[in-house]
Scaffold this motif. Structure first.
Motif, PDB file in Angstrom:
ATOM      1  N   UNK A 138       0.841  -1.195   0.000  1.00 21.82           N
ATOM      2  CA  UNK A 138       0.000   0.000   0.000  1.00 21.82           C
ATOM      3  C   UNK A 138       0.872   1.239   0.000  1.00 21.82           C
ATOM      4  N   UNK A 139       0.360   2.276  -0.660  1.00 21.64           N
ATOM      5  CA  UNK A 139       1.025   3.569  -0.731  1.00 21.64           C
ATOM      6  C   UNK A 139       0.109   4.619  -0.115  1.00 21.64           C
ATOM      7  N   UNK A 140       0.682   5.509   0.670  1.00 23.12           N
ATOM      8  CA  UNK A 140      -0.055   6.649   1.193  1.00 23.12           C
ATOM      9  C   UNK A 140       0.288   7.897   0.409  1.00 23.12           C
ATOM     10  N   UNK A 141      -0.721   8.712   0.104  1.00 22.35           N
ATOM     11  CA  UNK A 141      -0.507   9.929  -0.680  1.00 22.35           C
ATOM     12  C   UNK A 141      -0.380  11.167   0.196  1.00 22.35           C
ATOM     13  N   UNK A 142      -0.135  10.959   1.506  1.00 26.38           N
ATOM     14  CA  UNK A 142       0.163  12.068   2.416  1.00 26.38           C
ATOM     15  C   UNK A 142      -0.955  13.104   2.463  1.00 26.38           C
ATOM     16  N   UNK A 143      -2.174  12.622   2.648  1.00 30.43           N
ATOM     17  CA  UNK A 143      -3.362  13.475   2.643  1.00 30.43           C
ATOM     18  C   UNK A 143      -3.199  14.668   3.581  1.00 30.43           C
ATOM     19  N   UNK A 144      -3.432  15.877   3.059  1.00 31.09           N
ATOM     20  CA  UNK A 144      -3.287  17.087   3.876  1.00 31.09           C
ATOM     21  C   UNK A 144      -4.542  17.955   3.856  1.00 31.09           C
ATOM     22  N   UNK A 145      -5.697  17.300   3.765  1.00 30.17           N
ATOM     23  CA  UNK A 145      -6.952  18.042   3.810  1.00 30.17           C
ATOM     24  C   UNK A 145      -7.172  18.916   2.596  1.00 30.17           C
ATOM     25  N   UNK A 146      -6.786  18.386   1.404  1.00 32.20           N
ATOM     26  CA  UNK A 146      -6.942  19.118   0.134  1.00 32.20           C
ATOM     27  C   UNK A 146      -6.247  20.480   0.186  1.00 32.20           C
ATOM     28  N   UNK A 147      -5.017  20.464   0.688  1.00 28.09           N
ATOM     29  CA  UNK A 147      -4.274  21.710   0.776  1.00 28.09           C
ATOM     30  C   UNK A 147      -4.587  22.471   2.038  1.00 28.09           C
ATOM     31  N   UNK A 148      -4.753  21.734   3.152  1.00 28.59           N
ATOM     32  CA  UNK A 148      -5.029  22.335   4.461  1.00 28.59           C
ATOM     33  C   UNK A 148      -6.310  23.166   4.466  1.00 28.59           C
ATOM     34  N   UNK A 149      -7.324  22.691   3.761  1.00 26.46           N
ATOM     35  CA  UNK A 149      -8.612  23.376   3.756  1.00 26.46           C
ATOM     36  C   UNK A 149      -9.570  22.826   4.815  1.00 26.46           C
TER      37      UNK A 149
END
Length: 373
Positions: A138-149
């Motif tokens: 599995x790979x994580x895409x480092x989710x950041x809240x759609x650009x910290x939104x």
């Protein structure tokens, strides 16, 4: 997750929930990178057999306000429908797990060991890869809240925690993005919008070429078909998965707006169709692009300006295509017929998920497949 509607769309009302810096890109060690790109691991096309579907249970009134109950109803409906065809695991916070179990029913497995902020498992969940020889990682895409939104301290950790739950190796990709931002054909070709990924709110200081390399490394691909997208008008900056989808290597689908629609998203959809039609696959083969006619927004049930009416945001599970209907009877039936023709060996389940749609998302947005190794 994106929108084909007009004005300020795609869960604009959620932005007020706030954002957190959690989930910024993780540093990737040399060993991690070697493991990520070694061998033949790649993300398969989505019509492969699944072990299970992963979903997430929303329970935040700070995010959803008075819309929460209706969204929970739609999430439960989606989960129960998929569970007719394959196992579904719902991640829920401990305080809301009992309600999730009650609403989803006994056919859906609810776990409280992986806490979540929201329901968008396509974006926060892991991207599973197979090697064609029984291997799974599995790979994580480092989710950041759609650009910290939006607040995402829990969701930033979901991908790694699911991988640990499944017991497979996990690697953080060398970019920040979301699963809904990238489509793969399983044979080396990706497609995505620049507006979402080549964006300083995700990948500051990275060039398009660097982002493309990171995407290909993560997905086991060698080519990216780029669309310009629509920047800054929705929380995702225009995800590809509500407009264009891969059906198979060399085959794609684009949801086409009405000829009378001329907003930014309609123009972008037409450009996506044109670009795909002139593109080739990673293997150099021409692309066969099908049209999926979108509905008339004047005839759908919802009057919300944030509403996502995307038939293309369907989810493939074992034996079924799970899509939505919106109240434009003629367009709904035409979409059903198109999906039945494209997937003749699967049942077509069309659901009323209008409450979720007012949040700017759809069925593909709230699901994440775990393929059979």
């Amino acid at each position: 997750m994106t929108t084909l509607n007009r004005g300020l769309n795609r869960r604009g009302f959620l932005v007020a929930a706030g954002a957190t810096a959690a989930g910024a890109a993780f540093a990737m060690t040399t060993q991690d990178r070697a493991r990520a790109v070694a061998g033949t691991f790649r993300v398969p096309v989505e019509d492969v057999r699944h072990t299970r579907t992963w979903m997430a249970w929303p329970d935040s009134t700070s995010i959803w306000g008075g819309k929460l109950s209706g969204v929970q109803t739609d999430i439960a409906l989606i989960a129960r429908t998929i569970a007719k065809y394959e196992p579904v695991v719902m991640c829920a916070n401990s305080g809301s797990a009992a309600k999730a179990r009650s609403m989803c029913g006994s056919t859906v497995t609810v776990i409280s060991s992986i806490p979540v902020d929201d329901c968008w498992m396509r974006d926060s969940g892991p991207v599973f890869r197979t090697d064609g020889a029984g291997g799974l990682d599995a790979v994580g895409l480092n989710f950041n809240g759609w650009g910290n939104k939006q607040a995402h301290a829990k969701d930033a950790l979901v991908a790694g925690r699911i991988a640990a739950y499944v017991g497979v190796p996990f690697t953080s990709a060398d970019l920040v993005g979301e699963g809904g931002a990238i489509e793969q054909d399983g044979a080396g070709t990706l497609m995505a919008t620049r507006s979402s990924l080549v964006n300083r709110n995700r990948n500051p200081g990275m060039s398009e070429r660097q982002i493309e390399t990171a995407m290909c490394d993560a997905y086991g691909a060698s080519k990216v078909i780029w669309f310009d997208g629509v920047r800054g008008q929705d929380i995702t900056d225009d995800h590809v998965d509500a407009t264009s989808r891969f059906l198979a290597p060399g085959e794609a689908l684009v949801q086409i707006p009405l000829a009378s629609d001329n907003d930014a998203y309609a123009r972008d959809a037409r450009r996506q169709f044109s670009i795909l039609s002139a593109s080739t696959t990673a293997a150099g083969d021409p692309m066969d692009v099908m049209r999926l006619q979108g509905p008339d927004y004047n005839k759908i049930r919802s009057t919300s300006r944030d509403f996502l009416a995307s038939y293309a945001n369907y989810y493939l599970c074992n034996g079924a295509v799970v899509s939505a209907h919106f109240g434009d009877t003629r367009a709904d039936e035409a979409a059903r017929a198109t999906l039945a023709r494209l997937y003749p060996d699967r049942a077509v389940e069309q659901l009323n998920i209008d409450r979720l749609g007012t949040g700017g998302g759809g069925i593909h947005c709230v699901t994440q497949q775990q393929p059979v190794p």
